[in-house]
Motif scaffolding. Structure first.
Motif, PDB file in Angstrom:
ATOM      1  N   LEU A 383      37.443 -76.886  24.289  1.00  0.00           N
ATOM      2  CA  LEU A 383      37.094 -78.220  23.560  1.00  0.00           C
ATOM      3  C   LEU A 383      34.935 -78.016  23.245  1.00  0.00           C
ATOM      4  CD1 LEU A 383      39.882 -79.934  21.626  1.00  0.00           C
ATOM      5  CD2 LEU A 383      38.098 -77.323  20.895  1.00  0.00           C
ATOM      6  N   LYS A 386      33.066 -75.697  24.285  1.00  0.00           N
ATOM      7  CA  LYS A 386      32.421 -75.157  22.892  1.00  0.00           C
ATOM      8  C   LYS A 386      31.539 -75.953  23.017  1.00  0.00           C
ATOM      9  CE  LYS A 386      36.701 -72.911  21.699  1.00  0.00           C
ATOM     10  NZ  LYS A 386      36.831 -71.378  21.380  1.00  0.00           N
ATOM     11  N   GLN A 388      31.708 -79.388  21.263  1.00  0.00           N
ATOM     12  CA  GLN A 388      32.584 -80.283  20.684  1.00  0.00           C
ATOM     13  C   GLN A 388      33.015 -81.661  21.233  1.00  0.00           C
ATOM     14  OE1 GLN A 388      35.953 -79.304  18.458  1.00  0.00           O
ATOM     15  NE2 GLN A 388      35.279 -76.975  17.983  1.00  0.00           N
ATOM     16  N   ASP A 443      43.794 -69.521  21.844  1.00  0.00           N
ATOM     17  CA  ASP A 443      42.062 -69.167  22.038  1.00  0.00           C
ATOM     18  C   ASP A 443      41.589 -68.600  20.669  1.00  0.00           C
ATOM     19  OD1 ASP A 443      44.157 -66.428  22.999  1.00  0.00           O
ATOM     20  OD2 ASP A 443      44.447 -67.486  21.456  1.00  0.00           O
ATOM     21  N   GLU A 444      42.524 -69.335  19.845  1.00  0.00           N
ATOM     22  CA  GLU A 444      41.818 -69.332  18.545  1.00  0.00           C
ATOM     23  C   GLU A 444      41.088 -70.919  17.926  1.00  0.00           C
ATOM     24  OE1 GLU A 444      44.459 -65.993  16.940  1.00  0.00           O
ATOM     25  OE2 GLU A 444      44.835 -67.569  15.743  1.00  0.00           O
ATOM     26  N   ASP A 446      38.550 -73.346  17.554  1.00  0.00           N
ATOM     27  CA  ASP A 446      37.802 -73.612  17.346  1.00  0.00           C
ATOM     28  C   ASP A 446      36.329 -74.844  16.826  1.00  0.00           C
ATOM     29  OD1 ASP A 446      37.616 -71.171  14.067  1.00  0.00           O
ATOM     30  OD2 ASP A 446      37.887 -73.692  14.874  1.00  0.00           O
TER      31      ASP A 446
END
Ligand SMILES: Nc1ccc(Br)nc1
Length: 446
Positions: A383, A386, A388, A443-444, A446
């Motif tokens: 995370l 990404k 976050q 892996d999904e 987001d």
């Protein structure tokens, strides 16, 4: 409240026995006198304020610079009797050098400009936000440090530079919801003083001293101001005339007295004309009594004030065309302002304009199984990769504790790494605002 003196109160052991050797005497947990800590809530407000300082500086095309808080004392030794000199936080370091915690930023800027010499092209438009210090007898209980926003333009001799600086502060006020009904700028020029003093043949070298004395008007008794002015050698008539001129609040009146040919009137008329054209004339007013308390100003001076008159000056600045040459640099014109971080917060409180600034984390990630602590750290790193924010629960805690912490840190989502889900490469997600929960493949996520 301050911690009592460790030697006078006992914090451990029975009253009869002295504290045992291994029991620490509690240190004074307060910051040094006159200084502040910035715990999270105060730091959020400070960051919000500084972000606005920086955004306005960016809008005006200024570059950020910084200097050491510690400077050679010589940078601030001026002989004009300034308060900033009397309160210099200075000392001799271990190398027997006379040093000082900077009380202001402009001398450091001047020093850097000279150091850079021809390697920088003019005009320079630099800004900084830096902590400044003074050592004041705590009898007055005032702060010894504050943060100042400075914007300076180096290499422009016209008052378009001062107009730009004042307008930058106007934009800053507007960003915070402060209007011309709340604050204004008193604007004058030290050339007014210069032209009066010349009429009375007051020697130029006294100019700085006279300015510093006049800046005390309203802060000390008028008789004391008069006495100090006379102590510079001014005659009663000169003092009377000077005080008469300083009470002028209209440019037209000033022109009547000084005439139209002098630089003071010309500069001020041009500045007010620029303000008119730029659209902020309702923010500024001529006030001959404004001289500011720094000896190096040579031209336009200005200060931001609250129209209710409850607060001290919010900010202040002006032209200092001789500062660089007094440091041995070239004769380069310059002007700038300083804006402290404390009065503005008092004004925002007065006006109910303090922003609501809460802490927020996007995710709180935890595993209920100690064997999955590593898996939770992996989820956190995915995370964070990404972009976050993640508060990773670092110890095995019951779910009740996790929910309590999630509320405390204002988390948006709870990501639970559970044994059965993890075996299927899944994690459990709970949207904390709605209660919605679901499982998702790692892996999904987001
Ligand atoms: N110059 C100066 C420094 C520190 C504080 Br607090 N106020 C003014």
């Amino acid at each position: 409240d301050s911690v009592g003196d460790a030697t006078s109160s006992r914090r451990s052991g029975s009253p009869s026995s002295p504290p045992t050797a291994d029991v620490q005497q509690k240190i004074d947990v307060n910051p040094p006198k006159g200084t502040r800590d910035f715990p999270p809530e105060e730091m959020r407000l400070r960051n919000w304020l500084f972000q606005n300082f920086r955004e306005v500086s960016r809008l005006f095309g200024f570059e950020e610079v910084d200097f050491p808080v510690l400077e050679s004392e010589a940078l601030f030794i001026r002989k004009a009797g300034e308060e900033i000199r009397d309160q210099l936080y200075c000392f001799e370091d271990r190398g027997n050098r006379r040093v000082a915690l900077r009380p202001e930023l402009t001398p450091s800027l001047a020093r850097l400009v000279i150091q850079k010499g021809k390697s920088v092209s003019l005009p320079l438009k630099w800004f900084t936000v830096g902590q400044c210090w003074r050592y004041e007898r705590m009898t007055r209980g005032r702060r010894r440090e504050h943060y100042q926003w400075n914007m300076d333009i180096v290499g422009v001799s016209g008052v378009t530079a001062e107009a730009e600086l004042i307008y930058a502060i106007v934009m800053f006020f507007k960003r915070l919801g402060i209007t011309e009904l709340d604050v204004g700028f008193k604007v004058s020029s030290r050339k007014v003083l210069q032209e009066i003093l010349r009429c009375y043949n007051i020697p130029e070298n006294l100019f700085g001293n006279v300015c510093i004395i006049i800046d005390k008007m309203g802060k000390i008794a008028l008789d004391d101001v008069k006495r100090e002015l006379k102590s510079t050698g001014m005659s009663d008539e000169a003092v009377g005339q000077l005080l008469e001129v300083l009470s002028i609040k209209s440019l037209a009146k000033l022109e009547e007295i000084l005439g139209s040919s002098g630089e003071a009137v010309a500069d001020l008329k041009q500045l007010f004309s620029f303000a008119e054209k730029t659209g902020y004339s309702e923010w500024i007013q001529f006030d001959a009594s404004v001289v500011r308390g720094l000896a190096y100003y040579t031209g336009i001076v200005f200060e931001g004030f609250d129209r209710e008159g409850k607060l001290r000056a919010i900010c202040g600045g002006g032209r200092y065309d001789k500062l660089l040459s007094t440091f041995g640099g070239d004769d380069i014109p310059a002007c700038g302002f300083g804006f402290g971080d404390a009065i503005i917060v008092e004004l925002l409180k007065e006006k109910g304009l303090l922003p609501e600034l809460s802490f927020q984390v996007e995710n709180i990630v935890c595993s209920l199984d100690p064997d999955l602590q590593g898996a939770a750290a992996l989820v956190a790193s995915i995370l964070r990769g990404k972009g976050q924010s993640v508060d990773l629960v670092l110890e095995s805690k019951p779910l009740k504790w996790v929910f309590k912490r999630a509320a405390k840190i204002n988390a948006c989502r709870l990501i639970l790494v559970g044994t059965s889900e993890w075996q299927r490469s899944m994690v459990a997600v709970k949207i904390l605002s709605t209660g919605e929960q679901y499982e998702t493949k790692l892996d999904e996520l987001d």
